[in-house]
Scaffold this motif. Structure first.
Motif, PDB file in Angstrom:
ATOM      1  N   GLY A 172       0.806  -1.216   0.000  1.00  0.00           N
ATOM      2  CA  GLY A 172       0.000   0.000   0.000  1.00  0.00           C
ATOM      3  C   GLY A 172       0.835   1.259   0.000  1.00  0.00           C
ATOM      4  N   GLN A 173       2.144   1.083   0.172  1.00  0.00           N
ATOM      5  CA  GLN A 173       3.077   2.206   0.119  1.00  0.00           C
ATOM      6  C   GLN A 173       4.282   1.788  -0.712  1.00  0.00           C
ATOM      7  N   GLY A 174       4.979   2.778  -1.251  1.00  0.00           N
ATOM      8  CA  GLY A 174       6.165   2.510  -2.033  1.00  0.00           C
ATOM      9  C   GLY A 174       7.434   2.746  -1.234  1.00  0.00           C
ATOM     10  N   LEU A 199       5.316  -1.031   4.440  1.00  0.00           N
ATOM     11  CA  LEU A 199       4.803  -0.919   3.076  1.00  0.00           C
ATOM     12  C   LEU A 199       3.571  -1.781   2.838  1.00  0.00           C
ATOM     13  N   ILE A 200       3.249  -2.694   3.754  1.00  0.00           N
ATOM     14  CA  ILE A 200       2.204  -3.687   3.523  1.00  0.00           C
ATOM     15  C   ILE A 200       0.814  -3.079   3.685  1.00  0.00           C
ATOM     16  N   TYR A 201      -0.055  -3.338   2.697  1.00  0.00           N
ATOM     17  CA  TYR A 201      -1.474  -3.007   2.814  1.00  0.00           C
ATOM     18  C   TYR A 201      -2.269  -4.198   3.333  1.00  0.00           C
ATOM     19  N   GLY A 202      -1.989  -5.383   2.773  1.00  0.00           N
ATOM     20  CA  GLY A 202      -2.747  -6.554   3.190  1.00  0.00           C
ATOM     21  C   GLY A 202      -2.259  -7.811   2.498  1.00  0.00           C
ATOM     22  N   TYR A 203      -3.065  -8.864   2.628  1.00  0.00           N
ATOM     23  CA  TYR A 203      -2.681 -10.183   2.143  1.00  0.00           C
ATOM     24  C   TYR A 203      -3.866 -10.859   1.447  1.00  0.00           C
ATOM     25  N   GLU A 220      11.795  -9.657   4.615  1.00  0.00           N
ATOM     26  CA  GLU A 220      13.039  -9.866   3.871  1.00  0.00           C
ATOM     27  C   GLU A 220      12.805  -9.772   2.367  1.00  0.00           C
ATOM     28  N   LEU A 221      11.685 -10.311   1.893  1.00  0.00           N
ATOM     29  CA  LEU A 221      11.374 -10.245   0.462  1.00  0.00           C
ATOM     30  C   LEU A 221      11.134  -8.803   0.020  1.00  0.00           C
ATOM     31  N   ILE A 222      10.340  -8.069   0.794  1.00  0.00           N
ATOM     32  CA  ILE A 222      10.064  -6.676   0.437  1.00  0.00           C
ATOM     33  C   ILE A 222      11.358  -5.873   0.406  1.00  0.00           C
ATOM     34  N   SER A 223      12.181  -6.040   1.423  1.00  0.00           N
ATOM     35  CA  SER A 223      13.443  -5.310   1.481  1.00  0.00           C
ATOM     36  C   SER A 223      14.338  -5.667   0.303  1.00  0.00           C
ATOM     37  N   ASP A 224      14.434  -6.962  -0.017  1.00  0.00           N
ATOM     38  CA  ASP A 224      15.307  -7.382  -1.104  1.00  0.00           C
ATOM     39  C   ASP A 224      14.805  -6.854  -2.450  1.00  0.00           C
ATOM     40  N   LEU A 225      13.499  -6.956  -2.705  1.00  0.00           N
ATOM     41  CA  LEU A 225      12.954  -6.435  -3.959  1.00  0.00           C
ATOM     42  C   LEU A 225      13.202  -4.938  -4.087  1.00  0.00           C
ATOM     43  N   GLN A 237       6.036   0.284  -5.474  1.00  0.00           N
ATOM     44  CA  GLN A 237       4.922   1.209  -5.578  1.00  0.00           C
ATOM     45  C   GLN A 237       3.677   0.629  -4.917  1.00  0.00           C
ATOM     46  N   PRO A 238       2.728   1.487  -4.487  1.00  0.00           N
ATOM     47  CA  PRO A 238       1.429   0.971  -4.053  1.00  0.00           C
ATOM     48  C   PRO A 238       0.794   0.141  -5.169  1.00  0.00           C
ATOM     49  N   GLY A 239       0.229  -0.985  -4.804  1.00  0.00           N
ATOM     50  CA  GLY A 239      -0.345  -1.872  -5.804  1.00  0.00           C
ATOM     51  C   GLY A 239       0.612  -2.919  -6.329  1.00  0.00           C
ATOM     52  N   ASP A 240       1.879  -2.881  -5.917  1.00  0.00           N
ATOM     53  CA  ASP A 240       2.772  -3.993  -6.245  1.00  0.00           C
ATOM     54  C   ASP A 240       2.341  -5.218  -5.426  1.00  0.00           C
TER      55      ASP A 240
END
Length: 233
Positions: A90-92, A104-108, A181-186, A193-196
Protein backbone atom coordinates in the motif's frame (compact mmCIF):
# COMPACT_ATOMS: atom_id res chain seq x y z
CA UNK A 1 -7.37 14.40 -23.96
CA UNK A 2 -5.65 11.32 -25.36
CA UNK A 3 -7.23 9.58 -28.34
CA UNK A 4 -6.59 5.83 -28.57
CA UNK A 5 -6.76 3.73 -31.71
CA UNK A 6 -8.84 1.20 -29.77
CA UNK A 7 -10.22 1.03 -26.26
CA UNK A 8 -7.46 0.36 -23.70
CA UNK A 9 -7.99 -2.60 -21.36
CA UNK A 10 -9.49 -2.07 -17.95
CA UNK A 11 -6.87 -1.64 -15.23
CA UNK A 12 -5.88 -4.77 -13.34
CA UNK A 13 -7.43 -4.79 -9.87
CA UNK A 14 -8.12 -7.09 -6.92
CA UNK A 15 -11.17 -7.47 -4.73
CA UNK A 16 -10.90 -6.30 -1.13
CA UNK A 17 -12.71 -8.09 1.69
CA UNK A 18 -15.86 -6.42 3.07
CA UNK A 19 -15.96 -3.65 0.48
CA UNK A 20 -17.01 -3.07 -3.12
CA UNK A 21 -13.81 -1.16 -3.77
CA UNK A 22 -11.19 -2.66 -6.07
CA UNK A 23 -7.47 -2.37 -5.38
CA UNK A 24 -5.50 -1.21 -8.46
CA UNK A 25 -2.55 -3.48 -9.25
CA UNK A 26 0.77 -2.12 -10.45
CA UNK A 27 3.10 -5.14 -10.88
CA UNK A 28 3.15 -8.86 -10.11
CA UNK A 29 6.31 -10.36 -8.59
CA UNK A 30 6.71 -14.09 -7.87
CA UNK A 31 9.31 -15.63 -5.58
CA UNK A 32 10.90 -18.90 -6.67
CA UNK A 33 11.81 -21.76 -4.31
CA UNK A 34 10.98 -20.15 -1.00
CA UNK A 35 10.20 -23.35 0.94
CA UNK A 36 13.03 -25.87 1.39
CA UNK A 37 10.86 -28.92 0.69
CA UNK A 38 9.53 -27.46 -2.56
CA UNK A 39 13.04 -26.53 -3.69
CA UNK A 40 14.08 -30.11 -3.05
CA UNK A 41 11.16 -31.53 -5.03
CA UNK A 42 12.33 -29.29 -7.91
CA UNK A 43 15.83 -30.75 -7.57
CA UNK A 44 17.47 -27.75 -5.89
CA UNK A 45 18.93 -27.09 -2.45
CA UNK A 46 18.73 -23.51 -1.15
CA UNK A 47 21.42 -22.20 1.22
CA UNK A 48 20.12 -18.94 2.66
CA UNK A 49 23.59 -18.11 3.99
CA UNK A 50 24.98 -17.75 0.47
CA UNK A 51 21.91 -17.03 -1.68
CA UNK A 52 19.40 -14.26 -2.24
CA UNK A 53 15.77 -14.68 -3.28
CA UNK A 54 15.07 -14.83 -6.99
CA UNK A 55 11.99 -13.60 -8.80
CA UNK A 56 10.02 -13.77 -12.00
CA UNK A 57 7.15 -11.57 -13.11
CA UNK A 58 3.79 -11.95 -14.79
CA UNK A 59 1.77 -9.36 -16.63
CA UNK A 60 -1.05 -7.96 -14.48
CA UNK A 61 -3.44 -8.73 -17.35
CA UNK A 62 -3.09 -12.39 -16.31
CA UNK A 63 -4.73 -11.78 -12.91
CA UNK A 64 -7.83 -13.91 -12.35
CA UNK A 65 -10.31 -13.54 -9.51
CA UNK A 66 -10.94 -16.43 -7.16
CA UNK A 67 -14.01 -18.46 -8.16
CA UNK A 68 -13.32 -18.31 -11.89
CA UNK A 69 -12.98 -21.12 -14.40
CA UNK A 70 -9.59 -21.19 -16.14
CA UNK A 71 -9.44 -22.97 -19.51
CA UNK A 72 -6.69 -25.58 -19.67
CA UNK A 73 -3.98 -23.69 -21.60
CA UNK A 74 -2.46 -24.72 -24.93
CA UNK A 75 1.05 -26.10 -25.44
CA UNK A 76 1.18 -28.06 -22.19
CA UNK A 77 0.27 -31.51 -20.93
CA UNK A 78 1.53 -30.82 -17.39
CA UNK A 79 -0.33 -27.83 -15.96
CA UNK A 80 0.56 -27.35 -12.28
CA UNK A 81 -0.90 -25.58 -9.26
CA UNK A 82 1.22 -23.67 -6.74
CA UNK A 83 -0.55 -22.36 -3.62
CA UNK A 84 0.89 -19.11 -2.20
CA UNK A 85 0.55 -16.32 0.33
CA UNK A 86 0.13 -13.06 -1.58
CA UNK A 87 1.39 -9.74 -0.18
CA UNK A 88 -0.10 -6.47 -1.45
CA UNK A 89 1.78 -3.22 -0.91
CA UNK A 90 0.00 0.00 0.00
CA UNK A 91 3.08 2.21 0.12
CA UNK A 92 6.17 2.51 -2.03
CA UNK A 93 9.83 2.59 -1.20
CA UNK A 94 13.35 1.90 -2.41
CA UNK A 95 16.28 0.38 -0.52
CA UNK A 96 13.99 -0.29 2.41
CA UNK A 97 15.69 -1.84 5.47
CA UNK A 98 14.22 -5.12 6.70
CA UNK A 99 13.13 -3.60 10.00
CA UNK A 100 10.92 -1.07 8.16
CA UNK A 101 9.71 -3.26 5.30
CA UNK A 102 6.44 -4.15 7.06
CA UNK A 103 5.41 -0.49 6.82
CA UNK A 104 4.80 -0.92 3.08
CA UNK A 105 2.20 -3.69 3.52
CA UNK A 106 -1.47 -3.01 2.81
CA UNK A 107 -2.75 -6.55 3.19
CA UNK A 108 -2.68 -10.18 2.14
CA UNK A 109 -4.55 -12.69 0.00
CA UNK A 110 -4.49 -16.36 -0.90
CA UNK A 111 -3.31 -17.03 -4.44
CA UNK A 112 -2.40 -19.63 -7.04
CA UNK A 113 0.54 -19.47 -9.43
CA UNK A 114 -0.53 -21.76 -12.29
CA UNK A 115 2.36 -23.07 -14.37
CA UNK A 116 3.04 -24.90 -17.63
CA UNK A 117 5.54 -27.13 -15.82
CA UNK A 118 6.73 -29.06 -18.86
CA UNK A 119 7.40 -25.82 -20.72
CA UNK A 120 9.10 -24.22 -17.70
CA UNK A 121 11.46 -27.15 -17.19
CA UNK A 122 12.31 -27.41 -20.87
CA UNK A 123 13.19 -23.72 -20.98
CA UNK A 124 15.10 -23.92 -17.68
CA UNK A 125 17.21 -26.82 -18.90
CA UNK A 126 18.17 -24.84 -22.01
CA UNK A 127 19.08 -21.78 -19.96
CA UNK A 128 16.18 -19.80 -21.47
CA UNK A 129 13.77 -17.47 -19.64
CA UNK A 130 10.71 -19.13 -18.10
CA UNK A 131 8.17 -16.71 -19.57
CA UNK A 132 6.17 -19.20 -21.66
CA UNK A 133 5.95 -21.56 -18.68
CA UNK A 134 4.92 -18.96 -16.11
CA UNK A 135 3.40 -15.91 -17.82
CA UNK A 136 0.27 -17.81 -18.80
CA UNK A 137 -3.14 -16.24 -19.44
CA UNK A 138 -5.23 -16.32 -16.25
CA UNK A 139 -2.41 -17.95 -14.27
CA UNK A 140 -2.17 -15.39 -11.44
CA UNK A 141 -5.25 -16.37 -9.45
CA UNK A 142 -5.99 -14.30 -6.36
CA UNK A 143 -8.61 -14.20 -3.64
CA UNK A 144 -9.94 -11.04 -2.01
CA UNK A 145 -7.34 -8.98 -0.17
CA UNK A 146 -7.63 -8.76 3.60
CA UNK A 147 -6.38 -5.35 4.77
CA UNK A 148 -3.68 -5.83 7.41
CA UNK A 149 -1.65 -2.61 7.24
CA UNK A 150 1.96 -2.78 8.44
CA UNK A 151 1.51 -6.39 9.61
CA UNK A 152 4.28 -8.90 8.90
CA UNK A 153 2.73 -12.37 8.90
CA UNK A 154 5.18 -14.94 10.20
CA UNK A 155 3.08 -18.06 10.83
CA UNK A 156 -0.18 -19.74 9.90
CA UNK A 157 -1.37 -22.73 7.89
CA UNK A 158 -1.28 -22.61 4.10
CA UNK A 159 -3.29 -25.44 2.51
CA UNK A 160 -4.48 -26.47 -0.95
CA UNK A 161 -7.08 -29.12 -1.74
CA UNK A 162 -7.73 -30.54 -5.20
CA UNK A 163 -11.13 -32.18 -5.54
CA UNK A 164 -11.37 -32.26 -1.75
CA UNK A 165 -8.00 -33.97 -1.20
CA UNK A 166 -5.18 -32.06 0.54
CA UNK A 167 -2.23 -31.72 -1.84
CA UNK A 168 -0.20 -28.96 -0.16
CA UNK A 169 0.10 -28.06 3.50
CA UNK A 170 2.75 -26.02 5.28
CA UNK A 171 3.17 -23.15 7.73
CA UNK A 172 4.25 -19.64 6.82
CA UNK A 173 7.02 -19.99 9.41
CA UNK A 174 8.68 -22.35 6.88
CA UNK A 175 9.30 -19.58 4.36
CA UNK A 176 13.03 -19.39 3.68
CA UNK A 177 12.84 -15.61 3.23
CA UNK A 178 10.22 -13.89 5.35
CA UNK A 179 7.78 -11.30 4.05
CA UNK A 180 9.86 -8.34 5.33
CA UNK A 181 13.04 -9.87 3.87
CA UNK A 182 11.37 -10.24 0.46
CA UNK A 183 10.06 -6.68 0.44
CA UNK A 184 13.44 -5.31 1.48
CA UNK A 185 15.31 -7.38 -1.10
CA UNK A 186 12.95 -6.44 -3.96
CA UNK A 187 13.32 -2.79 -2.99
CA UNK A 188 17.04 -3.01 -3.77
CA UNK A 189 16.13 -3.68 -7.42
CA UNK A 190 12.95 -1.65 -7.86
CA UNK A 191 11.29 1.49 -6.62
CA UNK A 192 8.35 -0.37 -5.13
CA UNK A 193 4.92 1.21 -5.58
CA UNK A 194 1.43 0.97 -4.05
CA UNK A 195 -0.34 -1.87 -5.80
CA UNK A 196 2.77 -3.99 -6.25
CA UNK A 197 1.88 -7.62 -5.48
CA UNK A 198 4.26 -10.34 -4.29
CA UNK A 199 3.45 -14.05 -4.50
CA UNK A 200 5.78 -15.39 -1.81
CA UNK A 201 6.44 -18.96 -2.99
CA UNK A 202 4.79 -22.36 -2.76
CA UNK A 203 5.19 -25.31 -0.36
CA UNK A 204 5.95 -28.84 -1.47
CA UNK A 205 3.27 -30.97 -3.11
CA UNK A 206 2.84 -29.17 -6.43
CA UNK A 207 1.18 -31.27 -9.08
CA UNK A 208 -0.81 -31.46 -12.27
CA UNK A 209 -4.48 -30.67 -12.84
CA UNK A 210 -6.95 -31.81 -15.47
CA UNK A 211 -10.11 -30.27 -16.92
CA UNK A 212 -12.90 -30.47 -14.36
CA UNK A 213 -10.63 -30.30 -11.32
CA UNK A 214 -11.64 -27.96 -8.50
CA UNK A 215 -9.01 -26.24 -6.38
CA UNK A 216 -9.60 -24.75 -2.93
CA UNK A 217 -6.79 -23.05 -1.06
CA UNK A 218 -6.67 -21.13 2.20
CA UNK A 219 -4.22 -19.19 4.32
CA UNK A 220 -5.03 -18.98 8.03
CA UNK A 221 -6.14 -15.53 9.07
CA UNK A 222 -6.04 -14.26 5.48
CA UNK A 223 -8.62 -15.86 3.22
CA UNK A 224 -9.36 -18.41 0.53
CA UNK A 225 -8.93 -18.93 -3.19
CA UNK A 226 -10.89 -21.28 -5.47
CA UNK A 227 -10.45 -22.24 -9.11
CA UNK A 228 -12.06 -24.64 -11.58
CA UNK A 229 -10.04 -26.00 -14.49
CA UNK A 230 -12.03 -25.72 -17.69
CA UNK A 231 -11.86 -27.50 -21.03
CA UNK A 232 -8.81 -27.18 -23.26
CA UNK A 233 -8.52 -23.70 -24.73
Amino acid sequence: MTTYLWNPPAPAALRVQDTDARLPVHRLFFVGRNYHAHAQEMGVTVDKATARPFYFTKSPVHLLDSGATLPYPPETTNFHYEMELVVVLGQGGARVPVERAHELIYGYAAGLDMTRRDVQLRLRDKGHPWCLGKDVEGSAVCGAVRPMPATALAQGDIVLEVNGVVRQRADLSQLIWSVPELISDLSQYYHLQPGDVIYTGTPEGVGAVQPGDRLHGRVAGVGEVTLTIGAHA
